[in-house]
Design an enzyme around this catalytic site. Structure first.
Site, PDB file in Angstrom:
ATOM      1  N   TYR A  91      52.443 -27.176 -29.561  1.00 26.47           N
ATOM      2  CA  TYR A  91      51.635 -26.976 -30.768  1.00 26.47           C
ATOM      3  C   TYR A  91      51.754 -25.524 -31.244  1.00 26.47           C
ATOM      4  O   TYR A  91      51.965 -25.262 -32.430  1.00 26.47           O
ATOM      5  CB  TYR A  91      50.187 -27.314 -30.420  1.00 26.47           C
ATOM      6  N   GLY A 123      42.265 -37.404 -41.514  1.00 22.74           N
ATOM      7  CA  GLY A 123      41.985 -36.603 -40.322  1.00 22.74           C
ATOM      8  C   GLY A 123      40.690 -35.815 -40.421  1.00 22.74           C
ATOM      9  O   GLY A 123      39.934 -35.955 -41.385  1.00 22.74           O
ATOM     10  N   GLN A 124      40.451 -34.967 -39.401  1.00 26.20           N
ATOM     11  CA  GLN A 124      39.173 -34.256 -39.314  1.00 26.20           C
ATOM     12  C   GLN A 124      38.945 -33.341 -40.516  1.00 26.20           C
ATOM     13  O   GLN A 124      37.884 -33.366 -41.121  1.00 26.20           O
ATOM     14  CB  GLN A 124      39.120 -33.415 -38.015  1.00 26.20           C
ATOM     15  N   LYS A 166      53.248 -23.999 -34.633  1.00 30.18           N
ATOM     16  CA  LYS A 166      52.439 -23.192 -35.557  1.00 30.18           C
ATOM     17  C   LYS A 166      53.143 -21.885 -35.903  1.00 30.18           C
ATOM     18  O   LYS A 166      53.153 -21.472 -37.062  1.00 30.18           O
ATOM     19  CB  LYS A 166      51.039 -22.939 -34.977  1.00 30.18           C
ATOM     20  N   GLY A 202      47.496 -36.082 -44.589  1.00 30.19           N
ATOM     21  CA  GLY A 202      46.594 -36.114 -43.435  1.00 30.19           C
ATOM     22  C   GLY A 202      45.144 -36.275 -43.879  1.00 30.19           C
ATOM     23  O   GLY A 202      44.223 -35.760 -43.235  1.00 30.19           O
TER      24      GLY A 202
HETATM   25  C1  AKB Z   1      43.099 -27.714 -31.251  1.00 29.01           C
HETATM   26  O1  AKB Z   1      42.242 -27.541 -30.371  1.00 29.01           O
HETATM   27  O2  AKB Z   1      44.235 -28.125 -31.037  1.00 29.01           O
HETATM   28  C2  AKB Z   1      42.732 -27.325 -32.668  1.00 29.01           C
HETATM   29  C3  AKB Z   1      43.124 -25.918 -32.957  1.00 29.01           C
HETATM   30  C4  AKB Z   1      42.295 -24.794 -32.484  1.00 29.01           C
HETATM   31  O3  AKB Z   1      44.122 -25.700 -33.579  1.00 29.01           O
HETATM   32  N1  AKB Z   1      41.336 -27.530 -32.878  1.00 29.01           N
END
Ligand code: AKB
Length: 312
Positions: free
Chosen positions: A140, A11-12, A144, A8
């Protein structure tokens, strides 16, 4: 001598982490990989196109580089993952399990970020403890939490030295984030410089944890260099620099651009995600176990961001 493979890398986080690692450990020792060619200048350091869902390709790249560490960053962020949840599962979990397998088979250390997104609406919202309820309601967040558990599993089952932090929203002027819930905290600086105004998709009063990229990069290196005997948690450390709502950014920017105007047009999807995340998390385990600290608060970061964005 460290030999690091970064996934990655375009990426940022990756685009800045690669530069920092190359300065610290030497250009040739840091192999940047991504599914796409990065737009930023890689210098003379090595780059290879790698799809993290292709286990053999990732394994071969790590082997050829003679890697002793893998920094696995390739992932879809929270808002984007809600649009394509099945793809997010495949990429976020498939990529991580492949990276852990490579670490296991080639005896590498591994870093991978978790997020404040690993918490959910039933988590204590203020000063969220290191060890607490984690029932996220986003794909997400599910990724995680599963990723945190998977890293612990590979450590306990196979002895893989897998370390990680729960990042807050990260703010930087180098590479824009894409598809996150906290992206407004980057956009606001660009719009402040260009137009002296910003319309926030996150509502007034919505506090979330944030951090300036230089502090995030230092935290990664510090955690990876920490004495393993001192790490009780090892993985998924809460870390934050400050907690802020859109109006807090507005006030900080207003100190430099007095006629800056902040308005709101709330995006219900991203607002719902933000509402399910903590207001502020407690970073004391990271402070105690490996000396986590930051240099930038909101005001100091704002001064630097505005200065850097103006020069772009
Ligand atoms: C997002 O907003 O998805 C990310 C994070 C806080 O994991 N920047």
């Amino acid at each position: 001598m460290k030999k690091i493979l970064v996934t990655g890398a375009a990426g940022q986080i990756g685009s800045e982490l690669v530069q920092k690692l190359r300065k610290t450990y030497g250009e040739a020792n840091v192999l940047a990989t991504d599914i796409r060619e990065p737009e930023y200048v890689l210098g003379s350091g090595p780059f290879e196109q790698v799809d993290v869902t292709d286990a053999d390709c990732l394994h071969q790249a790590a082997k050829d580089h003679g890697a002793d560490t893998i920094m696995h960053l390739a992932a879809l962020l929270s808002a984007k993952a809600e649009v394509v949840p099945k793809f997010a599962w495949d990429l976020n979990m498939g990529g991580l399990v492949n990276a852990l397998e490579v670490a296991h088979n080639l005896d590498l250390k591994l870093f991978t970020p978790s997020s404040i997104g690993a918490f959910g609406p039933t988590t204590p919202r203020d000063s969220t403890p290191q060890d607490t309820i984690q029932r996220p309601t986003t794909m997400y967040g599910v990724n995680k939490v599963a990723g945190e558990l998977l890293c612990d599993y590979y450590y306990h089952r196979f002895g893989v030295d897998a370390r990680g932090v729960r990042f807050p929203g990260l703010i930087s002027y180098v590479t824009p984030p894409g598809g996150g819930t906290t992206d407004y905290a980057v956009e606001i600086y660009y719009e402040a410089v260009r137009n002296k105004s910003y319309t926030s998709y996150i509502g007034e009063g919505t506090k979330m944890d944030m951090m300036y990229m230089p502090d995030a990069l230092n935290a990664i290196i510090q955690l990876m260099e920490a004495d393993p005997d001192k790490l009780i948690h090892r993985n998924a450390f809460n870390i934050s620099a400050f907690s802020a709502a859109p109006e807090d950014f507005g006030s900080a920017i207003g100190k430099h651009i007095p006629d800056f105007e902040l308005s709101y047009k709330v995006d219900p999807v991203r607002q719902k995600i933000a509402d399910s995340w903590p207001n502020s998390i407690d970073s004391s385990a990271a402070q105690e176990e490996w000396g986590f600290q930051v240099r930038y608060d909101l005001d100091k970061m704002t001064e630097d961001m505005l200065d850097k964005v103006k020069k772009k």
